[in-house]
Scaffold this active site. Structure first.
Site, PDB file in Angstrom:
ATOM      1  N   HIS A  79      -4.047  -9.522  -4.383  1.00 41.19           N
ATOM      2  CA  HIS A  79      -5.273  -9.292  -3.603  1.00 41.19           C
ATOM      3  C   HIS A  79      -6.444  -8.844  -4.481  1.00 41.19           C
ATOM      4  O   HIS A  79      -7.375  -8.207  -3.989  1.00 41.19           O
ATOM      5  CB  HIS A  79      -5.004  -8.275  -2.486  1.00 41.19           C
ATOM      6  CG  HIS A  79      -4.136  -8.830  -1.398  1.00 41.19           C
ATOM      7  ND1 HIS A  79      -3.608  -8.060  -0.389  1.00 41.19           N
ATOM      8  CD2 HIS A  79      -3.698 -10.101  -1.167  1.00 41.19           C
ATOM      9  CE1 HIS A  79      -2.889  -8.843   0.414  1.00 41.19           C
ATOM     10  NE2 HIS A  79      -2.919 -10.066  -0.045  1.00 41.19           N
ATOM     11  N   CYS A 134     -19.488 -12.289  -8.616  1.00 41.84           N
ATOM     12  CA  CYS A 134     -20.630 -12.925  -7.961  1.00 41.84           C
ATOM     13  C   CYS A 134     -20.116 -13.965  -6.959  1.00 41.84           C
ATOM     14  O   CYS A 134     -19.302 -14.823  -7.304  1.00 41.84           O
ATOM     15  CB  CYS A 134     -21.519 -13.599  -9.001  1.00 41.84           C
ATOM     16  SG  CYS A 134     -22.824 -14.583  -8.238  1.00 41.84           S
ATOM     17  N   GLN A 167       0.254  -6.150  -3.748  1.00 42.44           N
ATOM     18  CA  GLN A 167      -0.863  -6.357  -2.810  1.00 42.44           C
ATOM     19  C   GLN A 167      -1.960  -5.338  -3.091  1.00 42.44           C
ATOM     20  O   GLN A 167      -3.022  -5.396  -2.499  1.00 42.44           O
ATOM     21  CB  GLN A 167      -0.389  -6.134  -1.375  1.00 42.44           C
ATOM     22  CG  GLN A 167       0.735  -7.046  -0.964  1.00 42.44           C
ATOM     23  CD  GLN A 167       1.130  -6.821   0.481  1.00 42.44           C
ATOM     24  OE1 GLN A 167       0.453  -7.257   1.387  1.00 42.44           O
ATOM     25  NE2 GLN A 167       2.215  -6.141   0.699  1.00 42.44           N
ATOM     26  N   SER A 179       4.608  -3.241   4.828  1.00 34.69           N
ATOM     27  CA  SER A 179       5.028  -3.541   6.202  1.00 34.69           C
ATOM     28  C   SER A 179       5.450  -5.005   6.334  1.00 34.69           C
ATOM     29  O   SER A 179       6.055  -5.387   7.317  1.00 34.69           O
ATOM     30  CB  SER A 179       3.873  -3.257   7.164  1.00 34.69           C
ATOM     31  OG  SER A 179       2.750  -4.047   6.809  1.00 34.69           O
ATOM     32  N   CYS A 205     -25.925 -10.488  -9.047  1.00 35.60           N
ATOM     33  CA  CYS A 205     -25.423 -11.003 -10.323  1.00 35.60           C
ATOM     34  C   CYS A 205     -26.560 -11.026 -11.346  1.00 35.60           C
ATOM     35  O   CYS A 205     -27.668 -11.477 -11.042  1.00 35.60           O
ATOM     36  CB  CYS A 205     -24.898 -12.410 -10.076  1.00 35.60           C
ATOM     37  SG  CYS A 205     -24.385 -13.288 -11.551  1.00 35.60           S
ATOM     38  N   ALA A 228       0.816  -1.219   0.000  1.00 43.77           N
ATOM     39  CA  ALA A 228       0.000   0.000   0.000  1.00 43.77           C
ATOM     40  C   ALA A 228       0.854   1.276   0.000  1.00 43.77           C
ATOM     41  O   ALA A 228       0.423   2.313  -0.511  1.00 43.77           O
ATOM     42  CB  ALA A 228      -0.926  -0.013   1.202  1.00 43.77           C
ATOM     43  N   ARG A 267      -1.543   0.922   7.675  1.00 41.73           N
ATOM     44  CA  ARG A 267      -0.930   0.944   9.004  1.00 41.73           C
ATOM     45  C   ARG A 267      -0.041   2.145   9.315  1.00 41.73           C
ATOM     46  O   ARG A 267       0.551   2.179  10.387  1.00 41.73           O
ATOM     47  CB  ARG A 267      -0.103  -0.344   9.214  1.00 41.73           C
ATOM     48  CG  ARG A 267      -0.973  -1.565   9.273  1.00 41.73           C
ATOM     49  CD  ARG A 267      -0.184  -2.839   9.450  1.00 41.73           C
ATOM     50  NE  ARG A 267      -1.077  -3.979   9.418  1.00 41.73           N
ATOM     51  CZ  ARG A 267      -1.571  -4.512   8.322  1.00 41.73           C
ATOM     52  NH1 ARG A 267      -1.229  -4.032   7.144  1.00 41.73           N
ATOM     53  NH2 ARG A 267      -2.390  -5.534   8.378  1.00 41.73           N
ATOM     54  N   ASN A 283      11.155   1.449   2.344  1.00 45.66           N
ATOM     55  CA  ASN A 283       9.947   1.620   3.152  1.00 45.66           C
ATOM     56  C   ASN A 283      10.206   2.724   4.179  1.00 45.66           C
ATOM     57  O   ASN A 283      11.301   2.796   4.729  1.00 45.66           O
ATOM     58  CB  ASN A 283       9.615   0.304   3.878  1.00 45.66           C
ATOM     59  CG  ASN A 283       8.154   0.199   4.242  1.00 45.66           C
ATOM     60  OD1 ASN A 283       7.308   0.083   3.355  1.00 45.66           O
ATOM     61  ND2 ASN A 283       7.834   0.260   5.517  1.00 45.66           N
ATOM     62  N   ASP A 328      -5.475  -1.157  -6.636  1.00 44.83           N
ATOM     63  CA  ASP A 328      -5.805   0.123  -7.282  1.00 44.83           C
ATOM     64  C   ASP A 328      -5.509   0.173  -8.779  1.00 44.83           C
ATOM     65  O   ASP A 328      -5.901   1.133  -9.461  1.00 44.83           O
ATOM     66  CB  ASP A 328      -5.082   1.278  -6.568  1.00 44.83           C
ATOM     67  CG  ASP A 328      -3.574   1.069  -6.458  1.00 44.83           C
ATOM     68  OD1 ASP A 328      -2.957   0.532  -7.396  1.00 44.83           O
ATOM     69  OD2 ASP A 328      -2.997   1.457  -5.422  1.00 44.83           O
TER      70      ASP A 328
HETATM   71  P1  NAD Z   1       0.584  -1.558   5.158  1.00 43.91           P
HETATM   72  O1  NAD Z   1      -0.345  -0.405   5.312  1.00 43.91           O
HETATM   73  O2  NAD Z   1       0.616  -2.621   6.156  1.00 43.91           O
HETATM   74  O3  NAD Z   1       2.076  -1.018   4.984  1.00 43.91           O
HETATM   75  C1  NAD Z   1       2.412  -0.001   4.142  1.00 43.91           C
HETATM   76  C2  NAD Z   1       3.868   0.370   4.440  1.00 43.91           C
HETATM   77  O4  NAD Z   1       4.259   1.350   3.496  1.00 43.91           O
HETATM   78  C3  NAD Z   1       4.078   0.956   5.846  1.00 43.91           C
HETATM   79  O5  NAD Z   1       5.107   0.234   6.495  1.00 43.91           O
HETATM   80  C4  NAD Z   1       4.505   2.423   5.564  1.00 43.91           C
HETATM   81  O6  NAD Z   1       5.535   2.855   6.428  1.00 43.91           O
HETATM   82  C5  NAD Z   1       5.024   2.337   4.148  1.00 43.91           C
HETATM   83  N1  NAD Z   1       4.852   3.542   3.350  1.00 43.91           N
HETATM   84  C6  NAD Z   1       3.767   4.375   3.284  1.00 43.91           C
HETATM   85  N2  NAD Z   1       3.962   5.312   2.355  1.00 43.91           N
HETATM   86  C7  NAD Z   1       5.202   5.099   1.822  1.00 43.91           C
HETATM   87  C8  NAD Z   1       5.986   5.744   0.822  1.00 43.91           C
HETATM   88  N3  NAD Z   1       5.550   6.812   0.169  1.00 43.91           N
HETATM   89  N4  NAD Z   1       7.207   5.244   0.546  1.00 43.91           N
HETATM   90  C9  NAD Z   1       7.696   4.148   1.222  1.00 43.91           C
HETATM   91  N5  NAD Z   1       6.997   3.499   2.184  1.00 43.91           N
HETATM   92  C10 NAD Z   1       5.767   3.962   2.468  1.00 43.91           C
HETATM   93  O7  NAD Z   1       0.281  -2.137   3.763  1.00 43.91           O
HETATM   94  P2  NAD Z   1       0.695  -3.500   3.150  1.00 43.91           P
HETATM   95  O8  NAD Z   1       1.611  -4.271   4.027  1.00 43.91           O
HETATM   96  O9  NAD Z   1       1.186  -3.206   1.826  1.00 43.91           O
HETATM   97  O10 NAD Z   1      -0.655  -4.322   3.058  1.00 43.91           O
HETATM   98  C11 NAD Z   1      -1.852  -4.082   3.671  1.00 43.91           C
HETATM   99  C12 NAD Z   1      -3.020  -4.480   2.781  1.00 43.91           C
HETATM  100  O11 NAD Z   1      -3.661  -3.324   2.405  1.00 43.91           O
HETATM  101  C13 NAD Z   1      -2.695  -5.130   1.502  1.00 43.91           C
HETATM  102  O12 NAD Z   1      -3.253  -6.368   1.562  1.00 43.91           O
HETATM  103  C14 NAD Z   1      -3.397  -4.329   0.400  1.00 43.91           C
HETATM  104  O13 NAD Z   1      -4.195  -5.192  -0.357  1.00 43.91           O
HETATM  105  C15 NAD Z   1      -4.270  -3.396   1.123  1.00 43.91           C
HETATM  106  N6  NAD Z   1      -4.360  -1.990   0.680  1.00 43.91           N
HETATM  107  C16 NAD Z   1      -4.234  -1.649  -0.631  1.00 43.91           C
HETATM  108  C17 NAD Z   1      -4.284  -0.318  -0.996  1.00 43.91           C
HETATM  109  C18 NAD Z   1      -4.144   0.053  -2.450  1.00 43.91           C
HETATM  110  O14 NAD Z   1      -4.569  -0.716  -3.312  1.00 43.91           O
HETATM  111  N7  NAD Z   1      -3.538   1.187  -2.773  1.00 43.91           N
HETATM  112  C19 NAD Z   1      -4.455   0.689  -0.039  1.00 43.91           C
HETATM  113  C20 NAD Z   1      -4.600   0.296   1.302  1.00 43.91           C
HETATM  114  C21 NAD Z   1      -4.537  -1.061   1.648  1.00 43.91           C
END
Ligand code: NAD
Length: 249
Positions: free
Chosen positions: A123, A131, A105, A198, A156, A27, A39, A222, A108
């Site tokens: 994901h 459906c 993951q 994360s 559906c 994310a 997170r 990260n 979008d």
């Molecule tokens: P997470 O929220 O657990 O972790 C995101 C990590 O990215 C954090 O550790 C944060 O410190 C870091 N981060 C945030 N902005 C950053 C940047 N600009 N540069 C570098 N690091 C950055 O997310 P996750 O572990 O990827 O997964 C959580 C779940 O959330 C996934 O399963 C995903 O499907 C879903 N999700 C997806 C979206 C999306 O599609 N954009 C948005 C929110 C959540």
């Protein structure tokens, strides 16, 4: 050289010496496109909504209308978002013949909007609906149009089963065909680049472990420390957009 310049140079050297590179994105890849992650302290979605109330398959089935209201608000942000400097840098790395593909993951669709090829959406995707009964897939607009017409539980067109966005919710398994594609992609891997995750969400967080067990190297960008920092050749704690374009340049 400053410490930061040394890290950037080391990251670039790893890319130069590796033929088979795959990126694993989370994310954090899309926060610079205006989509909140889950997170991050203060801004992450989990600081605002309870995961059991939102994005779990159980709560979707039992309170569809309430869940869809929240999801459509988030969906508006997702559908308006544009690829950022990080997404574009990955596309450039692929054009240079270095990047085989991306395991993401994210739901979008921004890697594809940035024209990166060979993207595995572990994901699922916010751009489709599915459906729950007959598994038929529709564009997300099929679901949205029914909700906008006032239907509390979209259905559906074929079998009348409940439609849901085609993203994996908590409590749902990942698709086996998608997992197969991901395993194919990391065969013969030399370098895995983890961007904005994360590494707390399983089974996706197994991929860096698998990569290392198969002899590949790991590099991470990260903002915050991750579970795998101690196993990586290089870790940069900064925004992806601040460093990835520079590394690739
Ligand atoms: P997470 O929220 O657990 O972790 C995101 C990590 O990215 C954090 O550790 C944060 O410190 C870091 N981060 C945030 N902005 C950053 C940047 N600009 N540069 C570098 N690091 C950055 O997310 P996750 O572990 O990827 O997964 C959580 C779940 O959330 C996934 O399963 C995903 O499907 C879903 N999700 C997806 C979206 C999306 O599609 N954009 C948005 C929110 C959540």
């Amino acid at each position: 050289m400053t410490e930061r310049e040394q890290l950037i140079a080391k990251f670039a050297d790893l890319i130069l010496e590796s033929k088979n590179i795959v990126a694993l994105t989370g994310a954090g890849m899309s926060t610079e496109s205006g989509i909140p992650d889950f997170r991050s302290p203060g801004t992450g979605l989990w600081t605002k909504v309870d995961p059991d109330e939102f994005a779990s398959i159980h709560s979707y089935v039992s309170s569809t209308s309430k869940n869809l209201k929240l999801m459509l608000e988030m969906g508006t942000t997702i559908f308006r978002a544009k690829p950022n400097k990080g997404h574009k840098a990955l596309t450039q790395l692929q054009k240079m013949g270095k990047l085989k593909g991306v395991l993401t993951q994210n739901i979008d669709g921004l890697h594809s909007k940035a024209r990166t090829k060979n993207v595995v959406e572990l994901h699922g995707t916010a751009n489709e609906s599915k459906c729950l009964r007959c598994k038929r897939v529709y564009p997300i607009t099929t679901l949205i149009n029914q909700v906008l017409r006032g239907k509390n539980s979209p259905t559906c067109e074929e079998c009348g089963g409940l439609l849901k966005p085609n993203a994996i919710f908590f409590g749902e398994p990942l698709e086996s065909a998608v997992l197969r594609k991901a395993d194919e992609m990391i065969a013969d891997l030399e370098l895995m680049i983890v961007l904005g995750s994360s590494l707390l969400v399983y089974p996706v967080a197994f991929y860096p472990h698998k990569a290392i067990a198969a002899g590949a190297k790991l590099a991470i960008i990260n903002i915050q420390p991750t579970e795998m920092d101690h196993q990586a050749e290089v870790v940069i704690h900064d925004k992806i957009g601040n460093v990835l374009p520079q590394i690739i340049e």
